[in-house]
Design a protein around this motif. Structure first.
Motif, mmCIF file in Angstrom:
data_model
loop_
_atom_site.group_PDB
_atom_site.id
_atom_site.type_symbol
_atom_site.label_atom_id
_atom_site.label_comp_id
_atom_site.label_asym_id
_atom_site.label_seq_id
_atom_site.Cartn_x
_atom_site.Cartn_y
_atom_site.Cartn_z
ATOM 1 N N ASN B 169 0.812 -1.224 0.000
ATOM 2 C CA ASN B 169 0.000 0.000 0.000
ATOM 3 C C ASN B 169 0.841 1.268 0.000
ATOM 4 O O ASN B 169 0.327 2.359 0.212
ATOM 5 N N LEU B 170 2.134 1.100 -0.221
ATOM 6 C CA LEU B 170 3.077 2.217 -0.332
ATOM 7 C C LEU B 170 3.113 3.100 0.910
ATOM 8 O O LEU B 170 3.288 4.317 0.823
ATOM 9 N N ARG B 172 4.719 4.981 3.673
ATOM 10 C CA ARG B 172 6.071 5.571 3.694
ATOM 11 C C ARG B 172 6.870 5.134 4.915
ATOM 12 O O ARG B 172 8.002 5.578 5.086
ATOM 13 N N ILE B 173 6.250 4.332 5.769
ATOM 14 C CA ILE B 173 7.001 3.796 6.903
ATOM 15 C C ILE B 173 6.971 2.261 6.873
ATOM 16 O O ILE B 173 7.077 1.607 7.909
ATOM 17 N N ALA B 174 6.836 1.702 5.663
ATOM 18 C CA ALA B 174 6.817 0.243 5.525
ATOM 19 C C ALA B 174 8.230 -0.315 5.622
ATOM 20 O O ALA B 174 9.187 0.281 5.144
ATOM 21 N N SER B 175 8.332 -1.482 6.224
ATOM 22 C CA SER B 175 9.635 -2.124 6.382
ATOM 23 C C SER B 175 9.798 -3.252 5.364
ATOM 24 O O SER B 175 8.833 -3.702 4.749
ATOM 25 N N VAL B 176 11.032 -3.703 5.228
ATOM 26 C CA VAL B 176 11.312 -4.969 4.552
ATOM 27 C C VAL B 176 11.561 -5.979 5.660
ATOM 28 O O VAL B 176 12.363 -5.724 6.567
ATOM 29 N N GLY B 190 10.247 -0.637 2.526
ATOM 30 C CA GLY B 190 9.246 -1.613 2.067
ATOM 31 C C GLY B 190 8.372 -1.066 0.952
ATOM 32 O O GLY B 190 7.919 -1.813 0.078
ATOM 33 N N ALA B 191 8.133 0.242 0.972
ATOM 34 C CA ALA B 191 7.297 0.838 -0.074
ATOM 35 C C ALA B 191 7.999 0.797 -1.434
ATOM 36 O O ALA B 191 7.340 0.754 -2.485
#
Ligand code: SF4
Lengths: 74, 598
Positions: B169-170, B172-176, B190-191
């Motif tokens: 969902n893009l 901006r605080i997504a991780s891998v 993640g994004a």
């Protein structure tokens, strides 16, 4: 005089978390550590009322002493 | 294979090409590996100004020369890309096992370019590399996708790296995420995978990494292992209590940010401490590859199990949100990992939302019946984390991070961020060098780019007065440079509680056959740091971005042992720029660039 002593991490083993304890006026940080049988080598951080304290520092009525072994993280 | 395999795997998702390329030995010598090498190659390969979520951005997964070796904690890798959170250089470090496995497959790094038309994942088994459809995996959480891919691979020993719904969902605080709950957490990396339609990377390798000078390497490894075992922090504190051992310490110093940094002491800290965690919820330790420290936790709450929580997570979902319910914190941590969000940024953004709610900016009707964003509400952190991951309602706004959220509600000053990256769990008003490091870290508000808490609070390697300015700029520079080295070698920063620059030099030299002095290795750290600075300057960053939130510069700490202090950043920056060899506006000077060959 009455002081609050707080212990953390491994220093709690066989001791306590927080206690109000009675000591003679003029008691130093080091003497309290000795009273609690905490070898100085196990003591890494000593806070007296939230500020770094030296072993020879003298406590006064109502003080809070916090003792920590070596700790880290991040 | 050698500790530097000499091989790059480059996958282009737009045209489906897969290339094996040679790694430049010269670059590897100057930038070491991991964060350094990835940062240099990213700077060389992408143009300034590109959209970090566009197909021109690239994402690098980079090991270091010690990754996959028997060096203690030698399993780490870096995710390097242009950050969609702040357009700065992103380099997020992770442990677990995936990084070592990439090396075993024969690669120093994997570079992913372009954008796939449909969701895909990359499968790597040594030289066999395939781009495979991932339509069925889209929408899955971290553990679901890991289980599905391990089954599909028919190989329980394969290692899985993936994004959760947040990355898709893009956010901006997504991780891998890798190995289920190990995270390259920060900067929204993640994004970038999500924008490329890349759900996961499965890797399995059969190679073995060999040091260039084997006897010397063995000696260096056993000497560092001995130091790690004998050191009180790495030999006892971290193994017994994990990183959350720090909760009480920071609280006792009055630098434990509470209610979105409105206070510096959390009265219920003990209930969320590492001690309480160990006593009530710890099931087992969960070490990364070849780690003798094993700070990783594996906890169980009412039958629900998972990795973590770390100190930063306990704080972000705990004191920062006024929450003392450790069960709720553990559950929020699990949801956060399943959704693939950065636990620091997710918790801290909820804290910012709680302050916006406290001040009447977020209105009750915007909550859509979800738990109220009130301080101390344990249900709120769990459910709002889920809503962020799924980009539902107001959750979609939170998923953009606290800077964008607070801006949207007209109160940007409530975002406790530097360069849009959420600050971690130490209030710099009571620890001055650490504040300087927050202001100057190249990825923004970060604690692990020069962990000044060590000397200023923990007394390692020596005790500094936390409120003095003297010598702090020099300390910050050295810590930042040494950290850049460690992050580039492929081992864990936590080794630095026990090891010094000489130990890292010995390990590096024996692994690679180089003959660096300590100063030469630290000069690589300086080079790596400056390269990142130049990347950011090219993206439009200036000295005015080297700052802290207004609250920390102007509002005296209201309570506790750090009461009355603000952070004196303006008195520290000029000196810092000077010793960095930067101009008064924070730009590396020509002689400095020449000296570093940048
Ligand atoms: S110290 Fe902790 S984070 Fe570092 S490698 Fe070991 S278990 Fe992983």
């Amino acid at each position: 005089m009455e002081v609050t002593v707080k212990l953390f991490a491994t220093l709690r083993n066989g001791r306590f978390k927080t206690e109000t304890r009675c000591y003679a006026p003029g008691t130093t940080v080091q003497q309290i550590a000795e009273d609690l049988k905490i070898p100085l080598a196990e003591l890494s951080l000593t806070l007296l009322n939230g500020q770094a304290a030296l072993p020879e520092q003298v406590l006064t009525e109502g003080d809070t002493l916090a003792l920590f072994p070596p700790v880290g993280g991040g | 294979m050698s500790s530097i395999a000499g091989k790059i795997l480059r996958v282009n998702l737009t045209d489906g090409s897969i290339k094996h390329e040679a790694l430049s030995p010269g670059l590897a010598r100057e930038f070491l590996g991991g964060r350094g090498l990835g940062g240099k190659m990213l700077s060389d390969e992408i143009r300034a100004g590109i959209d970090p979520l566009g197909k021109e951005n690239k994402i690098f997964f980079v090991t270091g020369p010690l990754t996959g070796t028997s060096a203690p904690t030698g399993g780490r890798y870096m995710v390097v890309t242009k950050s969609p959170l702040n357009n700065a250089i992103a380099s997020s470090n992770s442990g677990g096992f995936w990084g070592a496995e990439l090396k075993f497959a024969g690669y120093d790094m994997l570079i992913v370019e372009g954008r796939a038309k449909e969701p895909v994942y990359i499968y790597i088994r040594d030289n066999q590399v395939e781009i495979r459809p991932a339509g069925k995996l889209w929408g899955m959480t971290t553990s679901q996708v890991t289980d599905a891919l391990l089954t599909e691979a028919g190989d329980r020993k394969a290692r899985v790296l993936n994004i959760g719904p947040a990355g898709e969902n893009l956010s901006r605080i997504a991780s891998v995420m890798n190995d289920r709950w190990r995270a390259a957490g920060r900067s929204g990396v993640g994004a970038v995978m999500g924008a490329k339609n890349l759900k996961a990377i499965v890797v399995r390798g059969s190679g073995k990494v060999e040091a260039a000078i084997q006897e010397r390497f063995k000696e260096a490894v056993s000497s560092s292992l001995k130091k790690i075992k004998e050191n009180g922090v790495t030999g006892q504190g971290l193994p017994a209590y994990g990183t959350a051992i720090l909760v009480n310490i920071m609280n006792e110093h009055g630098i434990y940010p509470t209610n979105n940094f409105q206070l510096g002491v959390f009265p219920q800290a003990e209930e969320t401490s590492g001690e309480t965690l160990a006593e009530k919820y710890l099931k087992k330790k969960d070490p990364c590859f070849r780690c003798p420290i094993a700070c990783g936790r594996y906890c169980s709450v009412d039958g629900e199990e998972g990795g973590g929580p770390e100190y930063e997570t306990v704080w972000a979902y705990g004191a920062d949100c006024g929450i003392s319910d450790l069960k709720a914190i553990i559950r929020a941590n699990n949801v956060c990992n399943e959704m693939g969000l950065d636990t620091i940024s997710a918790g801290a953004t909820i804290a910012a939302a709680m302050e916006l709610y406290q001040r009447g900016r977020i209105r009750p009707e915007e909550l859509d019946g979800a738990p109220e964003l009130t301080w101390g509400n344990g249900e709120a952190i769990v459910e709002w984390t889920r809503k962020m991951g799924r980009a539902e309602g107001l959750g979609a706004k939170l998923a953009l991070g606290s800077a964008r959220l607070c801006e949207a509600y007209g109160m940007p000053e409530l975002s406790m961020t530097v360069k849009k990256l959420e600050l971690p769990a130490y209030d710099p008003r009571g620890v001055f060098g650490h504040g300087l490091q927050y202001a100057t870290a190249n990825r923004g508000g970060c604690h692990v780019r020069g962990y000044m808490i060590s000397p200023e609070i923990l007394g390692s390697p020596e005790k500094l007065d936390r409120f003095t300015l003297d010598g702090k700029a020099e300390w910050v520079k050295i810590f930042q440079d040494l950290t850049a080295v460690i992050d580039s070698l492929g081992i864990c920063l936590f080794t630095s509680f026990a090891l010094g620059a000489q130990d890292y030099t010995d390990l590096y030299n024996a692994a690679t056959g180089e003959n660096f002095s300590v100063d030469e290795l630290l000069a690589c750290g300086d080079r790596i740091f400056n390269n990142e600075r130049l990347f950011n300057l090219a993206e439009g960053y200036t000295a005015k971005d080297d700052t802290l939130p207004k609250r920390l510069l102007e509002d005296p700490m209201p309570d506790g042992p750090s009461k009355g202090y603000v952070h004196p950043l303006d008195k520290m920056l000029p000196k810092y720029y000077e010793i960095r060899g930067w101009s008064a506006d924070g730009v590396p000077t020509a002689p400095k660039r020449q000296a570093l060959r940048l």
